[in-house]
Design a protein around this motif. Structure first.
Motif, PDB file in Angstrom:
ATOM      1  N   THR A  70      26.217   0.096  34.749  1.00 49.13           N
ATOM      2  CA  THR A  70      25.704  -1.276  34.908  1.00 49.13           C
ATOM      3  C   THR A  70      26.638  -2.007  35.863  1.00 49.13           C
ATOM      4  O   THR A  70      27.784  -2.298  35.510  1.00 49.13           O
ATOM      5  N   TRP A  71      26.143  -2.277  37.054  1.00 48.26           N
ATOM      6  CA  TRP A  71      27.031  -2.782  38.106  1.00 48.26           C
ATOM      7  C   TRP A  71      26.822  -4.257  38.421  1.00 48.26           C
ATOM      8  O   TRP A  71      27.532  -4.842  39.225  1.00 48.26           O
ATOM      9  N   ARG A  72      25.778  -4.838  37.811  1.00 46.99           N
ATOM     10  CA  ARG A  72      25.618  -6.287  37.800  1.00 46.99           C
ATOM     11  C   ARG A  72      25.396  -6.667  36.350  1.00 46.99           C
ATOM     12  O   ARG A  72      24.698  -5.962  35.615  1.00 46.99           O
ATOM     13  N   HIS A  73      25.993  -7.756  35.930  1.00 49.01           N
ATOM     14  CA  HIS A  73      25.833  -8.205  34.545  1.00 49.01           C
ATOM     15  C   HIS A  73      25.723  -9.718  34.549  1.00 49.01           C
ATOM     16  O   HIS A  73      26.621 -10.400  35.035  1.00 49.01           O
ATOM     17  N   VAL A  74      24.625 -10.235  34.012  1.00 49.82           N
ATOM     18  CA  VAL A  74      24.452 -11.675  33.962  1.00 49.82           C
ATOM     19  C   VAL A  74      24.999 -12.214  32.642  1.00 49.82           C
ATOM     20  O   VAL A  74      24.492 -11.893  31.573  1.00 49.82           O
ATOM     21  N   ALA A  75      26.065 -12.979  32.754  1.00 43.89           N
ATOM     22  CA  ALA A  75      26.662 -13.604  31.576  1.00 43.89           C
ATOM     23  C   ALA A  75      25.874 -14.869  31.257  1.00 43.89           C
ATOM     24  O   ALA A  75      25.406 -15.569  32.150  1.00 43.89           O
ATOM     25  N   PHE A  76      25.720 -15.139  29.964  1.00 39.97           N
ATOM     26  CA  PHE A  76      24.937 -16.281  29.527  1.00 39.97           C
ATOM     27  C   PHE A  76      25.767 -17.073  28.522  1.00 39.97           C
ATOM     28  O   PHE A  76      25.970 -16.643  27.397  1.00 39.97           O
ATOM     29  N   VAL A  77      26.242 -18.231  28.953  1.00 36.72           N
ATOM     30  CA  VAL A  77      27.120 -19.032  28.106  1.00 36.72           C
ATOM     31  C   VAL A  77      26.363 -20.260  27.616  1.00 36.72           C
ATOM     32  O   VAL A  77      25.791 -21.000  28.411  1.00 36.72           O
ATOM     33  N   LYS A 107      34.774  -7.038  41.947  1.00 37.71           N
ATOM     34  CA  LYS A 107      35.321  -8.060  42.824  1.00 37.71           C
ATOM     35  C   LYS A 107      35.740  -7.518  44.191  1.00 37.71           C
ATOM     36  O   LYS A 107      36.109  -8.265  45.079  1.00 37.71           O
ATOM     37  N   HIS A 108      35.743  -6.211  44.359  1.00 35.53           N
ATOM     38  CA  HIS A 108      36.185  -5.593  45.621  1.00 35.53           C
ATOM     39  C   HIS A 108      37.482  -6.230  46.110  1.00 35.53           C
ATOM     40  O   HIS A 108      37.575  -6.743  47.241  1.00 35.53           O
ATOM     41  N   CYS A 109      38.485  -6.196  45.224  1.00 32.98           N
ATOM     42  CA  CYS A 109      39.774  -6.860  45.429  1.00 32.98           C
ATOM     43  C   CYS A 109      40.429  -6.480  46.762  1.00 32.98           C
ATOM     44  O   CYS A 109      40.337  -5.333  47.211  1.00 32.98           O
ATOM     45  N   GLY A 129      35.638  -3.037  54.083  1.00 34.90           N
ATOM     46  CA  GLY A 129      36.643  -3.664  53.226  1.00 34.90           C
ATOM     47  C   GLY A 129      36.289  -3.590  51.756  1.00 34.90           C
ATOM     48  O   GLY A 129      36.954  -4.195  50.918  1.00 34.90           O
ATOM     49  N   THR A 130      35.229  -2.856  51.421  1.00 35.86           N
ATOM     50  CA  THR A 130      34.822  -2.728  50.021  1.00 35.86           C
ATOM     51  C   THR A 130      35.506  -1.518  49.387  1.00 35.86           C
ATOM     52  O   THR A 130      36.082  -0.682  50.084  1.00 35.86           O
ATOM     53  N   VAL A 131      35.450  -1.443  48.050  1.00 41.25           N
ATOM     54  CA  VAL A 131      36.085  -0.360  47.304  1.00 41.25           C
ATOM     55  C   VAL A 131      34.991   0.506  46.692  1.00 41.25           C
ATOM     56  O   VAL A 131      34.133  -0.009  45.969  1.00 41.25           O
ATOM     57  N   VAL A 132      35.016   1.802  47.002  1.00 47.07           N
ATOM     58  CA  VAL A 132      33.914   2.683  46.617  1.00 47.07           C
ATOM     59  C   VAL A 132      34.448   3.966  45.958  1.00 47.07           C
ATOM     60  O   VAL A 132      35.457   4.516  46.402  1.00 47.07           O
ATOM     61  N   VAL A 133      33.760   4.408  44.898  1.00 45.17           N
ATOM     62  CA  VAL A 133      34.078   5.696  44.272  1.00 45.17           C
ATOM     63  C   VAL A 133      33.328   6.796  45.021  1.00 45.17           C
ATOM     64  O   VAL A 133      32.118   6.712  45.174  1.00 45.17           O
ATOM     65  N   CYS A 165      30.106  -0.880  41.146  1.00 49.69           N
ATOM     66  CA  CYS A 165      29.406  -1.415  42.316  1.00 49.69           C
ATOM     67  C   CYS A 165      30.001  -0.880  43.613  1.00 49.69           C
ATOM     68  O   CYS A 165      31.218  -0.836  43.781  1.00 49.69           O
ATOM     69  N   THR A 166      29.127  -0.485  44.549  1.00 51.36           N
ATOM     70  CA  THR A 166      29.588  -0.011  45.864  1.00 51.36           C
ATOM     71  C   THR A 166      29.310  -1.056  46.943  1.00 51.36           C
ATOM     72  O   THR A 166      29.482  -0.776  48.120  1.00 51.36           O
TER      73      THR A 166
END
Lengths: 284, 305
Positions: A70-77, A107-109, A129-133, A165-166
């Motif tokens: 799950t590479w996107r997660h919508v938080a609901f506060v 966050k692709h730190c 500039g992204t971080v990928v497995v 996330c890629t």
């Protein structure tokens, strides 16, 4: 040079023959309506398996967290007026309460702990500039999982390797927009060159804060001077980061790696010293 | 409603973890102990040679060999894709303690194996020289695992980076000393016994120092739950083994009993550290609270809410 600089975004992207402008996400949570189209689009494009049907019984968020599939997660506060919420009391008093929604993502730190600690070189910095497995290199050692200061990357139960996330690397190489940003109906998820996104976010923040209800709004991971050197994905938040399940002051763990090895060196010397001392003693 | 982790202490998202707990199986704490023991044993082997206690040296050498043979099995069994274990040696990456450690373990294993082969072939000088080579990687093998876990976002591991290597070193020395004490011929146990006792008392001393430096709040995960139980067992076994070794160490049976206690305490200690890491990662307050304090210190204006 500090060790972690070797894998930082600025340095690594410079090693590509055709370096691209650094790409990223600006997630403007003021526009999020919690529809989860990003979650679905991500799952579909990246062919990620279902995590099963579970109900958290806490809110409309039944996804719960980011993980290997799950590479996107919508938080609901839900911040309620009765004071049980975690929000700004003055704002809450003026309102009936409020719902905060935020689509979370890797966050692709600029200084990425997962990439730093990966022993196989499976995790790489791309030309964007992204971080990928690299899934065909990862052997599932799991070191990246506790290293991430955001709890993003996880080991997949299905095939044993790490996943996250890629920034839709495959789509980027074809000049396409990542699936989540494409699917977002409100442009809460904005994709583009990081420089441009940052400028856009600054303007947006100013506008949002002009509204008295949103004076606590802030940009999260927008700068270069935080503990991760800024995020390739950054956010406009209406409350404190921890309210959304984000760490308020994340630091890349490898920042202290030099100090850790120095301590380890002393411990190793102590080991040898104690052994030598014991060896000086009598035979009986 | 956002859950409050600890009274009014810190906000969280429904009490959910912010960072992920490690996903390692019990193979890893076992490896931490076995690798730590083997590393220290290689150093004690060379010291025993210098003392002219060659039977004891051979015991240590076998312990180092056994550790070097077992370690990769444990590590490979833990991998998500075990067939790709060789990818560990695909690169040498100074930013990854696991990469550095894989190379240390490989060099250590190669050296102790070569030394043992040379010994079997009767090449005594080569064998002894390779024992020294093995020992040169030994301390690194014992302490790198502490750096490995400290180099994560797991609160009680990262925050303890200035003491964890000493804890692992003490436990390694005690473990190797215990093996030496248990298996050495009766007239060559003195050296091993001293190291076993040093490790047995060293572990609880360093452990308490670590808790003190972490402070009451951050030390909680080491004191409570499964980790706390493991640590109490480890401490009891450590002190019991140390005391028996100290008082009754001249008696062979007592010495062996002490060795079992000390070795077992090392295993419990590693499982305690592993469990403490999990506990601190699962409760968001250990992540959020110190970070929130840092932010509020930098920007006092945001405290007004």
């Amino acid at each position: 040079m500090e060790l972690f600089d070797a894998t930082g975004a600025d340095r690594e992207t410079a090693t590509y023959d055709e370096p691209q402008a650094r790409k990223g996400f600006f997630t403007d949570t003021t526009l999020c309506i919690g529809c989860k189209a990003c979650e679905v689009a991500c799952k579909e494009w990246n062919q990620l398996p279902s995590d099963g049907m579970t109900f958290t019984a806490q809110s409309y968020d039944n996804t719960g967290e980011l993980n290997g599939t799950t590479w996107r997660h919508v938080a609901f506060v839900e911040e309620l007026r009765n004071g049980k919420g975690g929000g700004d009391e003055q704002v809450l008093r003026a309102q009936a309460g409020r719902w905060l929604m935020e689509s979370d993502v890797c966050k692709h730190c600029t200084h990425a702990a997962c990439l730093d600690v990966c022993p196989t070189g499976s995790l790489i910095r791309t030309e964007f500039g992204t971080v990928v497995v690299q899934e065909d290199v990862c052997n599932g050692c799991g070191y990246c999982v506790p290293a991430c200061p955001f709890g993003v990357i996880d080991k997949r139960q299905t095939d044993g390797h790490a996943g996250k996330c890629t920034l839709c690397y495959d789509r980027l190489t074809d000049g396409e927009t990542p699936a989540c940003a494409k699917a977002c109906p409100t442009e809460s998820i904005q994709f583009g060159d990081l420089d441009e996104l940052r400028a856009r976010a600054d303007a947006r923040l100013e506008k949002v804060r002009a509204n008295a209800h949103f004076r606590d709004a802030s940009l999260y991971l927008r700068g270069d001077d935080d503990g991760i050197g800024g995020g390739g994905a950054f956010f406009l938040l209406l409350d404190k980061p921890e309210v959304y399940g984000l760490p308020p002051d994340p630091v890349v763990t490898t920042r202290d790696l030099g100090a850790m090895w120095r301590v380890a060196g002393k411990a190793a010397l102590a080991l040898v010293g104690v052994t030598a001392l014991a060896a000086l003693g009598a035979r009986k | 409603m956002t859950a409050q982790a600890n009274g009014a202490a810190s906000a969280s998202y429904y009490g959910r973890p912010v960072v992920k707990p490690h996903v390692w199986t019990p193979m890893i704490p076992w490896y931490f102990w076995i690798g730590g023991m083997a590393g220290a044993a290689s150093v004690q082997c060379v010291a025993a040679r210098v003392r002219g206690e060659h039977d004891l040296a051979v015991v240590y050498k076998r312990a180092a060999l056994a550790g070097a043979m077992t370690a990769p099995v444990l590590l490979i069994a833990d991998l998500g894709v075990p067939a790709r274990f060789m990818n560990m040696l695909r690169v040498f990456k100074p930013t990854s303690p696991m990469s550095v450690g894989s190379w240390i373990l490989s060099a250590f294993g190669a050296a102790v194996t070569a030394s043992t082969l040379a010994e079997l072939l009767g090449w005594e000088r080569t064998s002894r020289a390779l024992e020294v080579v093995t020992a040169s990687f030994g301390p690194g093998l014992t302490v790198y695992t502490a750096v490995l876990i400290a180099d994560t976002a797991t609160p009680v591991w990262h925050e303890a980076y200035d003491t964890l290597p000493f804890l692992f070193a003490a436990s390694g020395v005690g473990g190797a000393g215990a093996i030496g004490s248990a298996f050495a011929p009766a007239d060559q146990t003195a050296f091993a016994r001293r190291l076993m006792i040093a490790g047995a008392f060293g572990v609880p001393i360093v452990g308490h120092l670590m808790e003190k430096r972490l402070g009451r709040f951050m030390a909680e995960p080491y004191r409570t739950g499964k980790a706390g139980s493991f640590r109490r067992v480890a401490e009891f076994l450590s002190l019991a083994g140390g005391a028996i070794g100290l008082l009754g160490g001249k008696n062979r049976t007592a010495l062996r009993g002490a060795a079992v206690c000390v070795a077992a305490s090392g295993v419990f200690e590693r499982f305690a550290v592993s469990a403490a890491g999990t506990q601190s990662a699962k409760d968001p307050k250990y992540v959020v609270q110190p970070q929130r304090e840092r932010v509020d210190e930098r920007e006092p204006a945001s405290v007004d809410t």
